[in-house]
Design an enzyme around this catalytic site. Structure first.
Site, short mmCIF file in Angstrom:
data_model
loop_
_atom_site.label_atom_id
_atom_site.label_comp_id
_atom_site.label_asym_id
_atom_site.label_seq_id
_atom_site.Cartn_x
_atom_site.Cartn_y
_atom_site.Cartn_z
N ASP A 8 -9.66 -4.84 0.17
CA ASP A 8 -8.86 -3.61 0.32
C ASP A 8 -7.88 -3.63 -0.85
O ASP A 8 -6.90 -4.36 -0.82
CB ASP A 8 -8.14 -3.66 1.67
CG ASP A 8 -7.10 -2.55 1.82
OD1 ASP A 8 -7.03 -1.67 0.95
OD2 ASP A 8 -6.35 -2.60 2.83
N LYS A 70 -2.81 2.02 -8.37
CA LYS A 70 -3.92 2.77 -7.75
C LYS A 70 -3.75 4.28 -7.92
O LYS A 70 -4.73 5.02 -8.01
CB LYS A 70 -3.96 2.40 -6.27
CG LYS A 70 -5.15 2.92 -5.51
CD LYS A 70 -5.16 2.29 -4.13
CE LYS A 70 -6.23 2.84 -3.24
NZ LYS A 70 -6.24 2.14 -1.94
N GLU A 147 -11.95 3.82 2.91
CA GLU A 147 -11.08 3.00 3.75
C GLU A 147 -11.21 3.30 5.25
O GLU A 147 -11.31 2.38 6.05
CB GLU A 147 -9.63 3.13 3.26
CG GLU A 147 -9.43 2.43 1.93
CD GLU A 147 -8.24 2.91 1.13
OE1 GLU A 147 -7.47 3.74 1.66
OE2 GLU A 147 -8.09 2.48 -0.02
N ASP A 169 -3.74 6.41 8.77
CA ASP A 169 -3.44 5.30 7.85
C ASP A 169 -2.14 5.58 7.10
O ASP A 169 -2.10 6.40 6.18
CB ASP A 169 -4.62 5.15 6.87
CG ASP A 169 -4.40 4.02 5.87
OD1 ASP A 169 -3.29 3.46 5.81
OD2 ASP A 169 -5.36 3.71 5.14
#
Ligand code: AMP
Length: 589
Positions: A8, A70, A147, A169
């Site tokens: 992850d 990211k 994800e 999330d």
């Protein structure tokens, strides 16, 4: 062969898991942490540090410390350190190298392969950039998966009854909500929504501002200009936030935070969960819109959800859990550590690919619509947003001009009806089309997206078999912020775009009638010819004015006149499935 892991690669923290006796197990890093801050720093002596060590020294070395890499994946943004420039892929690779090295030290074996996760809304260039980062780090990336899909796997959602689930999330810097359809060993992402600038850091900042204000009132000192003091404040704010997830109040104590002529100043205060909830209520509220959006995009009501899974460290905040329950009417599942379940799911998917786990197939989703430009700046969709991948779709188009022997295929991604308002992914030219009147050639355009989300576009002249294609790997460079903006713009401009699209289509039809009527004119009597010519001029004027009503009126008049002159012209409507490609490169007409 070495070991396979699931990674992850998070905005704030990353996590690694491996398969042990058919189960996914989290690998602790060299410092003993189960997650690793996704932070890279270059020390003054040139040494690189990653993770907690990089985060700790950030204040004293802020110019050479990089967070949230990211967010830049798939963009051209670069950072320069000691004369060398780094792409986001390279910085991510440095994080991956640390994760790989720590996993190898723990397992006592080389790590060669990995499944890496990305947000479901990542565009193809962001997925490609993530794959490249893996390659740079010396990892063979078996698969890039979404994800939320990984989280669902970790929860064992693939086993048991068919159901619809929501994955909520909330991490350190991003919020994603996804609705998944789980059935027959298959997990499909039905819809995604979110806010890539909302996360735990915002909760920390709320506490930090509260502390700064209190200190200003108490000591008449503004701490915002003191970098070192602000760093201590932020660290204390995060610590307090975490404590308030299990305790109802916490004491924040920061001795020697500042000083003035009267000496050292300390900050000491008790923060209750009630006050924390009050300070951060707007952040919790901000997750409501995306939850509703994802449900409505998936065509579901909350009652149709079987389960809601919590992912991301910030879902440990009690007010967040209460909000999820309020919004969905369900007690969210949190049996697995929210910051670990994505890595565990990635590892399970790796197990599927390696044949260690059986009976599971994954389907992911394309984040934005894909299509091509057709005449009049119209965006002709070929694959709709939120379509499951892998997918292949084709549509037949035609030429816009007589004797046109080539077409430019302009590949676009976005939600606007107007081509120029969307994002160009690439262009290519199909040549060698047989000379024919406009509308005759049939050009089949095929889009395919593979399991990693990589897009391939091809065009084939169905008559000559001539064929041309491109694979879109590095060209798209669309950031998630741009995707957010594209979707929001599309909603805002939907009505305006629909009107412009209608006008463009009407203009296409009018132009067709205008051209066809010229050919017909030659066969008419002098009197009819003059009448038709007058009406053609009126139509041209109406077309120039772009007034839909006037165009329609003049088209009707000209059609009627042609009919009564015995020369009915069948006005072929330019519909979406047979749009004409722009003709500016035509060598005919
Ligand atoms: P992630 O990106 O999933 O690792 O989440 C990181 C975020 O979760 C950071 O903002 C952390 O401060 C936050 N976090 C971790 N543990 C807790 C907790 N117990 N309560 C509230 N927030 C937490």
């Amino acid at each position: 062969m070495g070991k396979m892991v699931g990674i992850d690669l998070g905005t704030t923290n990353s996590c690694v898991a491996y398969m042990e006796n058919g189960e996914a197990v989290v690998i602790p890093n060299a410092e003993g942490g189960r997650t690793t801050p996704s932070v890279v720093a270059f020390l003054k002596d040139g040494e690189r540090v990653v993770g907690a060590a990089a985060k700790r020294q950030a204040v004293t070395n802020s110019q050479r410390t990089f967070f949230s890499v990211k967010r830049d994946m798939g963009t051209d943004n670069r950072v320069k350190v000691d004369g060398k420039s780094y792409t986001p892929q390279e910085l991510s690779a440095i994080i991956l190298q640390k994760l790989k090295a720590d996993a190898e030290a723990y397992l006592g074996e080389p790590v060669t392969d990995a499944v890496i996760t990305v947000p479901a809304y990542f565009s193809d260039s962001q997925r490609q950039a993530t794959k490249d980062a893996g390659r740079i780090a010396g990892i063979n990336v078996l698969r890039i998966i979404n994800e939320p899909t990984a989280a669902a796997l970790a929860y064992g959602m693939d086993k048991g009854a068919a159901q619809k689930i929501m994955v909520y999330d909330l991490g350190g810097g991003t919020f994603d909500v996804s609705v998944l359809d789980v059935q027959n060993d298959m997990i499909e992402v039905l819809a995604t929504a979110g806010n890539n600038r909302l996360g735990g850091d915002d909760f920390d900042n709320c506490i930090a501002s509260y502390l700064v204000d209190a200190f200003r009132r108490q000591e008449n000192i503004d701490l915002t200009r003191e970098a070192a003091a602000m760093n201590r404040i932020r660290e204390a704010a995060e610590k307090a936030k975490i404590e308030l997830s299990s305790a109802t109040s916490t004491v924040i104590s920061l001795p020697f935070l500042a000083s003035d002529k009267n000496g050292a100043k300390h900050l000491e205060m008790t923060l209750t969960r009630a006050k924390f909830d009050e300070l951060t209520a707007h952040l919790v509220e901000a997750t409501t819109g995306p939850v509703k959006q994802a449900l409505s995009d998936a065509g579901l009501t909350p009652a149709q959800l079987s389960r809601v899974l919590l992912v991301g460290g910030s879902t440990r905040i009690p007010a967040v859990q209460q909000a999820v329950k309020r919004l969905t009417g369900k007690d969210p599942s949190r049996d697995i550590n929210p910051d670990e379940c994505v890595a565990m799911g990635a590892c399970l998917q790796g197990g599927v690919l390696a044949g260690q786990v059986t009976g599971l197939l994954l389907l992911d989703v394309t984040p934005l619509s894909l299509g091509i430009e057709t005449m009049g700046d119209v965006f002709s969709r070929i694959i709709d947003r939120n379509t499951s991948i892998p997918v292949q779709r084709s549509q037949v188009f035609t030429t816009a001009a007589n004797f046109q022997t080539s077409v430019d295929v302009h590949v676009l991604q976005g939600e606007r009806e107007i081509a120029s308002c969307n994002k160009t992914l690439g262009r290519f030219r199909l040549t060698g089309i047989r000379r024919a009147m406009r509308g005759v050639p049939q050009i089949e355009v095929t889009f395919s997206i593979d399991a990693n989300g990589i897009v391939n576009v091809s065009a084939r002249d169905l008559d000559t078999g001539k064929h041309q294609e491109i694979t879109l790997t590095h060209s798209s460079n669309m950031s998630d912020a741009e995707i957010d903006r594209a979707v929001k713009d599309a909603q805002r401009y939907a009505a305006e775009d629909a009107k412009r699209k209608k006008t463009a289509e009407l203009l296409n039809q009018a132009e067709q009638l205008y051209n066809d009527s010229r050919a017909v004119q030659k066969q008419l009597s002098r009197q009819d010819k003059d009448r038709i010519e007058g009406l053609r001029k009126d139509l041209k004027r109406a077309m120039d004015s772009k007034d839909d009503d006037a165009i329609r009126r003049q088209m009707a008049e000209l059609s009627r006149a042609l009919e009564s002159a015995g020369r009915y012209v069948n006005n072929r409507a330019a519909d979406d499935s047979d749009g004409a490609m722009d003709a500016d490169y035509s060598d005919g007409n």
